[in-house]
Design a protein around this motif. Structure first.
Motif, PDB file in Angstrom:
ATOM      1  N   GLY A  47      25.223  31.331 -29.024  1.00 18.32           N
ATOM      2  CA  GLY A  47      24.313  30.687 -28.071  1.00 18.32           C
ATOM      3  C   GLY A  47      24.826  29.357 -27.531  1.00 18.32           C
ATOM      4  O   GLY A  47      24.042  28.556 -27.018  1.00 18.32           O
ATOM      5  N   LEU A  48      26.114  29.145 -27.625  1.00 15.32           N
ATOM      6  CA  LEU A  48      26.667  27.875 -27.129  1.00 15.32           C
ATOM      7  C   LEU A  48      27.230  27.993 -25.717  1.00 15.32           C
ATOM      8  O   LEU A  48      27.747  27.028 -25.164  1.00 15.32           O
ATOM      9  CB  LEU A  48      27.777  27.397 -28.077  1.00 15.32           C
ATOM     10  N   VAL A  49      27.151  29.216 -25.162  1.00 12.96           N
ATOM     11  CA  VAL A  49      27.651  29.452 -23.817  1.00 12.96           C
ATOM     12  C   VAL A  49      26.513  30.044 -22.997  1.00 12.96           C
ATOM     13  O   VAL A  49      25.756  30.869 -23.501  1.00 12.96           O
ATOM     14  CB  VAL A  49      28.825  30.461 -23.832  1.00 12.96           C
ATOM     15  N   GLN A  86      41.576  31.338 -27.819  1.00 12.92           N
ATOM     16  CA  GLN A  86      40.543  30.639 -27.052  1.00 12.92           C
ATOM     17  C   GLN A  86      39.498  31.653 -26.580  1.00 12.92           C
ATOM     18  O   GLN A  86      38.301  31.392 -26.600  1.00 12.92           O
ATOM     19  CB  GLN A  86      41.216  29.947 -25.872  1.00 12.92           C
ATOM     20  N   GLN A  87      39.976  32.817 -26.186  1.00 19.43           N
ATOM     21  CA  GLN A  87      39.051  33.874 -25.761  1.00 19.43           C
ATOM     22  C   GLN A  87      38.202  34.333 -26.934  1.00 19.43           C
ATOM     23  O   GLN A  87      36.982  34.555 -26.798  1.00 19.43           O
ATOM     24  CB  GLN A  87      39.844  35.056 -25.187  1.00 19.43           C
ATOM     25  N   SER A  88      38.829  34.447 -28.083  1.00 19.16           N
ATOM     26  CA  SER A  88      38.069  34.900 -29.237  1.00 19.16           C
ATOM     27  C   SER A  88      37.008  33.868 -29.639  1.00 19.16           C
ATOM     28  O   SER A  88      35.876  34.207 -29.964  1.00 19.16           O
ATOM     29  CB  SER A  88      39.074  35.252 -30.348  1.00 19.16           C
ATOM     30  N   MET A  89      37.347  32.595 -29.529  1.00 25.88           N
ATOM     31  CA  MET A  89      36.345  31.567 -29.830  1.00 25.88           C
ATOM     32  C   MET A  89      35.254  31.515 -28.761  1.00 25.88           C
ATOM     33  O   MET A  89      34.099  31.236 -29.059  1.00 25.88           O
ATOM     34  CB  MET A  89      37.008  30.201 -29.976  1.00 25.88           C
ATOM     35  N   PHE A  90      35.643  31.804 -27.533  1.00 28.85           N
ATOM     36  CA  PHE A  90      34.637  31.858 -26.461  1.00 28.85           C
ATOM     37  C   PHE A  90      33.581  32.906 -26.823  1.00 28.85           C
ATOM     38  O   PHE A  90      32.372  32.673 -26.681  1.00 28.85           O
ATOM     39  CB  PHE A  90      35.311  32.203 -25.133  1.00 28.85           C
ATOM     40  N   ILE A  91      34.053  34.052 -27.308  1.00 28.48           N
ATOM     41  CA  ILE A  91      33.114  35.124 -27.673  1.00 28.48           C
ATOM     42  C   ILE A  91      32.229  34.681 -28.847  1.00 28.48           C
ATOM     43  O   ILE A  91      31.012  34.878 -28.829  1.00 28.48           O
ATOM     44  CB  ILE A  91      33.895  36.417 -27.997  1.00 28.48           C
TER      45      ILE A  91
END
Ligand code: ANZ
Ligand code: ZN
Length: 867
Positions: free
Chosen positions: A146-148, A135-140
């Motif tokens: 540009g989705l965060v 989940q952390q890797s996808m967050f990055i």
């Protein structure tokens, strides 16, 4: 014979399935894939009857599709992060992790006792670094795509749980867990840019044809698309401000002639500027902030306004001006944060107008109303009608007036800009995911004094939660930890601070369905594998997740697609939302709720009375309500399984009402299910005994056998159809019918052909039962001497010829007048029909012993007797 004993048989079959790895699914199995998923549970400690219902349904679907020869994925996991674990840690002085894992163990044992066909090798817990590192890797990835974003915003602050809440987690102005009144705070927060996908999330709802319409509507409303106009109002010169115009957003420009004020959000820049030199206004703004930001809260709160003293020109009535108010119900992050108020046709505006004595001028005339006398009371008129009191808009429909006025303003200018611009707005806000809590997935970024806020390099993942934490202070244990947040920047080596916010637990549940497809992979997904399994063919869960969880999952699927983790447009092809499990409520004379296990019910005729088991004190029987701890009307799945067995519980859950409706748990109901279990067991055993006795020859043997086989094949067909349509209660009803027919046949004189049919029936009944009562079905399969497990058996083939109705009912006329009818086998030849017709009582009576002149038989159609 012996009674069927579920207590012995159920654990035995569960072990057999385990040992045989019956439900372990391979990703490289070439057969057609079918993915069925029930919403995974929060490990609160024990399963409840709602879970039993949910997982029973999912299991029927899973076992049915296995029997149809598909490669079925039916996994289970734990939505394991969240506040209750932290609260338990505070209360019991344990670590949230140990509390959570203990609960998982206990609940897993409970689920196993239900005999679910789950591939436990794929089990995941979202609180495990094995899960959240991905989940952390996808967050990055999403950050880089540009989705965060990170932005400062007004947030709902729960003063008891000391955390930010999403708008959706604020219910009636209170925190969904703590129940404390929510406050507003300004905080820097992490956001997923779900609003970038607003239009797509809305449009794609049309493709979700296997979702309940109700859920799609709820999502549509949540996204809240509206087409409107940005409209400029000119400010009358004033020493209070240098501003020259106010821009409002309206979806009802057709009501402009009824405008009686302009309203600003308490957070509008103009409000802030005015408040700087107006202490009373500043106080008003502070007062507004004492309530949550959730729309719902604002809708319910009393409408309050503050007259700024500014005035604007009325844009269509020459010489008229309107006062400018600050009002508590205007949100800054919707539209422009400013409105024009038309009290006659908007309830909030009307409430404000009545309170401050502003004018209320109707401009939409309800159909049939009289223009001269139509008045607004305390309810705004928000429905259709024709425009009146509106000069050049008079007589137009609302839609036409909107177009005309938009053109009108589009052609004018204020401050050198077009006065009116058409604009589309969405109510959907970006998804704030920051939570100031320990027990969640750490957001993998650091704040460096030199480099700013930057993601942790992927090779350093997971950013693990520290184990040595204390919960003696309120707030975020990560923040209180002496060392965890202090790091050195991986880029420049300067001192840096770890982000101590963790992710909203809704993030965890937004992609677990994808992780199940390759739960041990060292990347978040294996795209080829995920693409093969997804979308989930059938997702089953509670309607309480109709908005948030499902919308977030739909967003996450899009974000995962954009970052290359899946190639998929929607996560859930079929969605089913099941009803709740209810139970009668019981109250003592002192007004206290009493649990069903503590009472004794006595029935005389139609009246039922209750008394306390131990004390004999009278108990009053109350209404039927959703099972809840607060009303004590819960039954414990463990007790039910111990008393009746899992199959009985499953059967009753599926049998008693349509799955989308509530089901009422009753003692009589479970007992009925339990009796049925014994009936099937007897039936199968008697069928086997029958085989070993010599057959009697009966005249109608062939005919009887055929009739029975028709019923059997119809059941096979019908039960399959009903399971596919998720009409479990109807599938159950058909199985009852089949059982009745077989029992009846067994009791009669049976010839060779009928015996064969009964045996065929017993065998097929066993397969039909196996998705619902899998343990009993295995025991029956064994008695029938069949090889292997019924869990691996194929769904019986249906002989199509057996489904066709083979009889016809012919009307019988006498001299052209209908007098009787007759049912015969299809294709019965005319002479046979004629003979039968002439023996009918009705016809015998009419003929009075004479012979008819003529009998005309049109085979399979009609008979006419001429006298
Ligand atoms: C004038 C008007 C007259 C309105 C009328 C309604 C009825 P939807 O359709 O949900 O998008 N509005 C605009 N911005 C707002 C904000 N930031 N906070 C609170 N209310 C806001 O709602 C749009 C309508 O809500 C707009 O249309 C505006 O009021 C109000 F008879 O404009 B209306
Ligand atoms: Zn740095």
């Amino acid at each position: 014979g012996e009674r069927y004993n579920p207590r012995e048989s159920e654990p035995k079959w569960q072990k057999t399935w385990d040992d045989a790895k019956s439900f372990v699914t391979a990703n490289d199995d070439p057969r057609e894939c079918y993915y069925v998923l029930e919403m995974f549970p929060y490990p609160s400690g024990r399963i409840h009857m709602g879970h039993v219902r949910n997982y029973s349904m999912g299991d029927v679907v899973a076992r049915y599709h296995r029997a149809r020869g598909k490669n079925v994925l039916h996994p289970m996991g734990w939505d394991a992060f969240g506040l209750p674990a932290e609260n338990a840690a505070i209360e019991r002085k344990t670590h949230p992790g140990s509390w959570t894992y203990q609960n998982i163990e206990a609940m897993k044992a409970q689920l196993k006792s239900m005999g679910l066909s789950i591939d436990w090798t794929r089990e995941i817990a979202t609180c495990s670094p094995d899960y959240y590192q991905h989940q952390q890797s996808m967050f990055i990835d999403m950050l880089e795509a540009g989705l965060v974003t990170r932005k400062s915003s007004k947030v709902n602050w729960d003063p008891v749980d000391m955390t930010v809440l999403a708008n959706e987690q604020v219910i009636d102005g209170k925190g969904w867990r703590s129940g404390a009144p929510v406050e507003q705070r300004e905080l820097t927060q992490w956001f997923f840019k779900i609003s970038d996908f607003a239009e797509d999330l809305l449009e794609a709802l049309d493709t979700l044809t296997e979702w309940p319409e109700k859920v799609r509507t709820m999502q549509r409303n949540w996204i809240g698309k509206s087409e409107g106009l940005r409209l400029l109002f000119e400010i009358e010169p004033s020493d209070k401000t240098d501003a020259t115009s106010i821009e409002v957003f309206t979806t009802r420009p057709d009501t402009i002639f009824g405008a009686s004020f302009v309203g600003l959000s308490p957070d509008h820049p103009l409000t802030t500027a005015l408040a700087a030199s107006n202490p009373a206004l500043a106080d008003f703004v502070v007062e507004c902030h004492r309530h949550g930001t959730a729309t719902e809260t604002l809708e319910k709160a009393e409408k309050q306004g503050f007259d700024t003293g500014l005035r604007v020109k009325h844009p269509v009535i020459a010489g008229a001006t309107l006062p400018v108010y600050v009002a508590n119900f205007i949100l800054m992050d919707y539209g422009t944060g400013a409105i024009f108020g038309c009290p006659a046709h908007d309830q909030r505006d009307l409430d404000l107008a009545r309170k401050y004595g502003l004018s209320v001028k109707p401009v939409v005339l309800p159909p049939g109303a009289d223009a001269a006398s139509f008045e607004i009371g305390n309810e705004a008129y928000v429905d259709a009608g024709n425009i009146f009191n509106s000069d050049f808009l008079d007589g137009l429909s609302i839609e036409d007036a909107k177009k005309k006025i938009a053109e009108y303003f589009g052609a004018r200018t204020v401050d050198g800009k077009s006065q009116g611009q058409v604009e589309v707005n969405y109510r959907l806000r970006d998804w704030g995911i920051s939570r100031q809590r320990y027990w969640g997935c750490p957001i993998p970024v650091i704040h460096c004094e030199v480099c700013g806020t930057i993601p942790v390099p992927k090779k350093d993942l997971p950013v693990k939660l520290p184990e040595d934490v204390t919960f003696d202070k309120p707030g975020n244990a990560l923040d209180h930890h002496p060392t965890w947040k202090r790091v050195h920047c991986h880029q420049c080596g300067s001192p840096a601070r770890r982000e101590t916010d963790t992710m909203d637990t809704f993030v965890d549940s937004s992609w677990y369905f994808a992780r199940f497809t390759a739960p041990h992979a060292d990347t978040p997904t294996v795209p080829a594998v995920a693409n093969r399994w997804l979308p989930v063919d059938q997702y089953i869960g509670g309607v309480e997740h109709a908005i948030l969880h499902l919308l977030y999952s739909r967003f996450f699927t899009r974000a995962m697609k954009a970052t290359g983790h899946v190639d998929l447009s929607e996560p859930f092809k079929g969605l089913f939302t099941q009803g709740m499990v209810t139970h009668e409520t019981y109250k003592s004379a002192a007004g206290e709720w009493v649990n069903p296990t503590e009472i004794l019910i006595e029935a005389t005729g139609d009246t039922r009375t209750a008394k306390h088991l131990k004390t004999g004190a009278p108990i009053s029987i109350g209404s039927v309500e959703k099972m809840s701890k607060s009303k004590k009307n819960v039954v414990d799945p463990d007790e039910i399984v111990a008393t009746y067995g899992a199959d009985t519980a499953r059967w009753f859950m599926l049998s008693d009402s349509p799955p989308e409706r509530d089901v009422q748990w009753t003692e009589a109901g479970v007992e009925g299910a339990s009796r049925f279990q014994q009936r099937v067991w007897r039936l199968v055993n008697e069928a086997i005994e029958l085989r070993d006795r010599t057959a009697e020859a009966t005249a109608s043997d062939e005919k009887e056998a055929l009739g029975l086989r028709r019923i059997i094949h119809r059941s096979v067909h019908g039960v399959g159809q009903d399971i596919e349509g998720l009409r479990f209660n109807r599938a159950v009803a058909q199985i009852y019918e089949l059982t009745n027919a077989l029992t009846k046949a067994l009791q009669g004189q049976t010839g060779t052909a009928t015996r064969a049919a009964i045996l065929e029936g017993a065998e097929k009944l066993t397969v039909l039962l196996s998705p619902m009562m899998p343990h009993l079905a295995e025991s029956c399969w064994e008695v029938l001497g069949k090889a292997g497990l019924v869990a691996d058996a194929r769904w019986p083939e249906v002989d199509g010829a057996m489904l066709v109705d083979d009889t016809v009912t012919l009307p019988v006329q006498v001299n052209g007048k209908r007098r009787a009818e007759i049912t015969v086998a299809k294709g019965t030849p005319a002479p046979e029909v004629e003979a039968l017709v002439l023996s009918l009582d009705e016809i015998v009576r009419i003929l009075e012993g004479k012979a008819p002149k003529k009998v005309v038989v049109v085979p399979d159609r009609i008979v006419n007797v001429v006298v």
